[in-house]
Design a protein around this motif. Structure first.
Motif, PDB file in Angstrom:
ATOM      1  N   HIS A   1       0.778  -1.250   0.000  1.00 15.16           N
ATOM      2  CA  HIS A   1       0.000   0.000   0.000  1.00 15.16           C
ATOM      3  C   HIS A   1       0.802   1.289   0.000  1.00 15.16           C
ATOM      4  CE1 HIS A   1      -3.095  -2.896   1.207  1.00 15.16           C
ATOM      5  NE2 HIS A   1      -3.930  -2.073   0.619  1.00 15.16           N
TER       6      HIS A   1
ATOM      7  N   HIS B   1      -0.120  -3.815  -5.593  1.00 12.72           N
ATOM      8  CA  HIS B   1      -1.454  -3.968  -5.005  1.00 12.72           C
ATOM      9  C   HIS B   1      -2.404  -4.604  -6.017  1.00 12.72           C
ATOM     10  CE1 HIS B   1      -5.356  -2.843  -3.344  1.00 12.72           C
ATOM     11  NE2 HIS B   1      -4.745  -2.768  -2.178  1.00 12.72           N
TER      12      HIS B   1
ATOM     13  N   HIS C   1     -11.350  -5.240  -4.481  1.00 14.37           N
ATOM     14  CA  HIS C   1     -10.185  -4.735  -3.756  1.00 14.37           C
ATOM     15  C   HIS C   1      -9.306  -3.958  -4.727  1.00 14.37           C
ATOM     16  CE1 HIS C   1      -6.411  -5.746  -1.135  1.00 14.37           C
ATOM     17  NE2 HIS C   1      -6.807  -4.498  -0.971  1.00 14.37           N
TER      18      HIS C   1
HETATM   19 FE   FE2 Z   1      -5.605  -2.953  -0.150  1.00 14.05          FE
END
Ligand code: FE2
Length: 145
Positions: free
Chosen positions: A52, A82, A88
């Protein structure tokens, strides 16, 4: 850190709530103070840094705009990339130059990797990148260009 969040678009203001949001134009009342957004993300997912925290590469010579001063700031989300799926994903990447908001790249999971490039007119100073993950919140990194 003094942080106000726009409740409409998620923009973070670092110098007090602005009169209107520079991203979605909603008025000051739509901002909510929360100095702990980054601390909260880290606390909720202590192992998540690697996927992240924005990874920033500064390229001093811009290939796209050679006729003017331009410093390229290339951002990818995560040293380990990511995911970008419907469930997501990184929803946006915001760029601040010398503490001023400069621009946002909105992302969707359909066809984009979690990355962006900002062509900064300045040749020196501080660039801050803020990203938002729909599941894991806000993450930030800063670099001197
Ligand atoms: Fe995430």
């Amino acid at each position: 850190m003094d942080i106000h969040i726009c409740k409409t678009c998620g923009h973070l203001a670092f110098n007090g709530a602005p009169d209107s949001c520079p991203v979605c134009k909603m008025p000051k009342e739509h901002f909510e103070k929360n100095d702990n957004v980054f601390v909260d993300s880290k606390a909720k997912s202590p192992e998540a840094d690697v996927k992240h925290v924005p990874s920033i590469k500064v390229v001093k010579t811009c290939g796209l705009i050679p006729e003017d001063t331009c410093t390229d700031v290339h951002v990818r989300i995560g040293e380990v990339l990511h995911p970008m799926t419907e469930g997501h994903l990184i929803t946006f990447i915001d760029c601040y130059v010398n503490d001023e908001f400069s621009g946002r790249v909105m992302l969707s999971a359909n066809s984009l990797n979690p990355a962006a490039a900002f062509h900064v007119k300045e040749t020196s100073g501080k660039v801050r990148i803020v990203e938002n993950c729909n599941l894991h919140g806000y993450w930030m990194a800063e670099v001197e260009i």
